[in-house]
Motif scaffolding. Structure first.
Motif, PDB file in Angstrom:
ATOM      1  N   GLY A 183       0.820  -1.214   0.000  1.00 15.61           N
ATOM      2  CA  GLY A 183       0.000   0.000   0.000  1.00 15.61           C
ATOM      3  C   GLY A 183       0.848   1.255   0.000  1.00 15.61           C
ATOM      4  O   GLY A 183       0.526   2.242  -0.681  1.00 15.61           O
ATOM      5  N   VAL A 187       0.585   4.168  -2.822  1.00 11.41           N
ATOM      6  CA  VAL A 187       0.337   5.589  -2.498  1.00 11.41           C
ATOM      7  C   VAL A 187       1.479   6.451  -3.023  1.00 11.41           C
ATOM      8  O   VAL A 187       1.253   7.551  -3.554  1.00 11.41           O
ATOM      9  CB  VAL A 187       0.172   5.760  -0.973  1.00 11.41           C
ATOM     10  CG1 VAL A 187       0.151   7.240  -0.605  1.00 11.41           C
ATOM     11  CG2 VAL A 187      -1.102   5.079  -0.496  1.00 11.41           C
ATOM     12  N   LEU A 218      -2.762  -0.717  -4.845  1.00  9.73           N
ATOM     13  CA  LEU A 218      -3.679  -0.416  -3.740  1.00  9.73           C
ATOM     14  C   LEU A 218      -4.780  -1.475  -3.639  1.00  9.73           C
ATOM     15  O   LEU A 218      -5.168  -1.875  -2.532  1.00  9.73           O
ATOM     16  CB  LEU A 218      -4.286   0.975  -3.936  1.00  9.73           C
ATOM     17  CG  LEU A 218      -3.308   2.138  -3.802  1.00  9.73           C
ATOM     18  CD1 LEU A 218      -3.983   3.453  -4.168  1.00  9.73           C
ATOM     19  CD2 LEU A 218      -2.751   2.203  -2.380  1.00  9.73           C
TER      20      LEU A 218
END
Length: 281
Positions: A183, A187, A218
């Motif tokens: 993640g 990002v 994601l």
């Protein structure tokens, strides 16, 4: 404990009874009520203390007390957690396939004994309610049948259904760590962090792909977390991320950027291990 056992209701556990002989707590539905008897006694009328061979059912917060005492006794060399239940409580665990000789003291402490748990069944779940002065549910059944009668009335659970394995704990921990790790990468790419985008420029990855690639990371990270509840989604997410990072490795090799091959591997390896643990747990 020794004093209470030796002297009964006048022992160490009964000192509070002279000033506060009853324990009180809210009664469901009314918000008030009380129930209790002198601490250190095993019968209410007349009060009599526990004997050396007295047995107690263990439940609720008493489990932590018993665990502490057992660990202390093991530290003193008075017993071993590897001892069988049959050795310490002869004849208590038997019948319907239950065998105290195959269960160690350690197993009840970590909920891996396999003994049937009646409180998980719908008729008994949430039945600990007051009806005047009578308790219904599992307490009532245990009182009629004697200690352990309800639990021993059914065959033991298969080993695969007992306790929490080390493998499953490792899977949960690694799945969460991998999801956070992937993640973070997603990002970073979505925010166009230079340490992520610069290699992509060198590899010749079109800018139009950056957004979908970030979303793929994601989505994979979210899938790993959801997989803790829905295993099939976790397997699908891990498989997708493995293919993603394999593609990243191939991209590095095709661009002859051998020094950067290690970076996608830092994501590929934990995700692959997560998938393996998930399938094995």
């Amino acid at each position: 404990m020794s004093a209470a056992t030796a002297r009964g209701p006048e022992g160490a556990s009964n000192r509070r009874s002279r000033t506060d002989s009853r324990a009180s707590w809210p009664t469901p539905g009314t918000g008030s009520g009380s129930h209790g008897w002198p601490p250190g006694s095993r019968t209410r009328r007349p009060a009599s203390g526990p004997g050396p061979d007295q047995r107690f059912r263990i439940a609720s917060n008493t489990k932590s007390f018993v665990s502490t005492v057992l660990l202390q006794l093991e530290g003193e060399g008075r017993l071993s957690l590897g001892d069988s239940v049959e050795k310490r409580l002869p004849g208590v665990v038997q019948g319907n396939g239950n065998d105290g000789r195959t269960i160690t003291l350690r197993q009840p402490l970590d909920h891996t004994s396999g003994i049937y748990d009646p409180t998980t069944e719908p008729p008994l779940r949430c039945c600990h309610i007051w009806r005047g002065r009578r308790v219904s549910g599992v307490f009532e059944q245990a009182r009629r049948g004697g200690p352990g009668s309800v639990s021993l009335s059914a065959p033991p659970h298969p080993p695969s259904e007992t306790g929490v394995s080390v493998m499953s704990v490792a899977y949960v921990v690694l799945a969460v760590v991998s999801a956070l790790w992937v993640g973070f990468s997603g990002v970073s790419l979505a925010r166009r962090a230079e340490f992520v985008t610069q290699p992509l420029v060198e590899y010749g990855v079109p800018r139009s792909w950056w957004g979908p690639l970030a979303l793929a990371k994601l989505a994979g990270a979210a899938g790993l977390l959801v997989g803790l509840v829905v295993p099939a989604l976790g397997v699908a997410a891990a498989t997708g991320l493995i293919l993603y990072f394999l593609g990243a490795v191939i991209t590095c090799l095709r661009a002859r950027s051998y020094k950067t091959v290690a970076f996608p591997l830092l994501y590929l390896v934990p995700v692959a291990v997560t998938l393996g643990l998930g399938l094995a747990a």
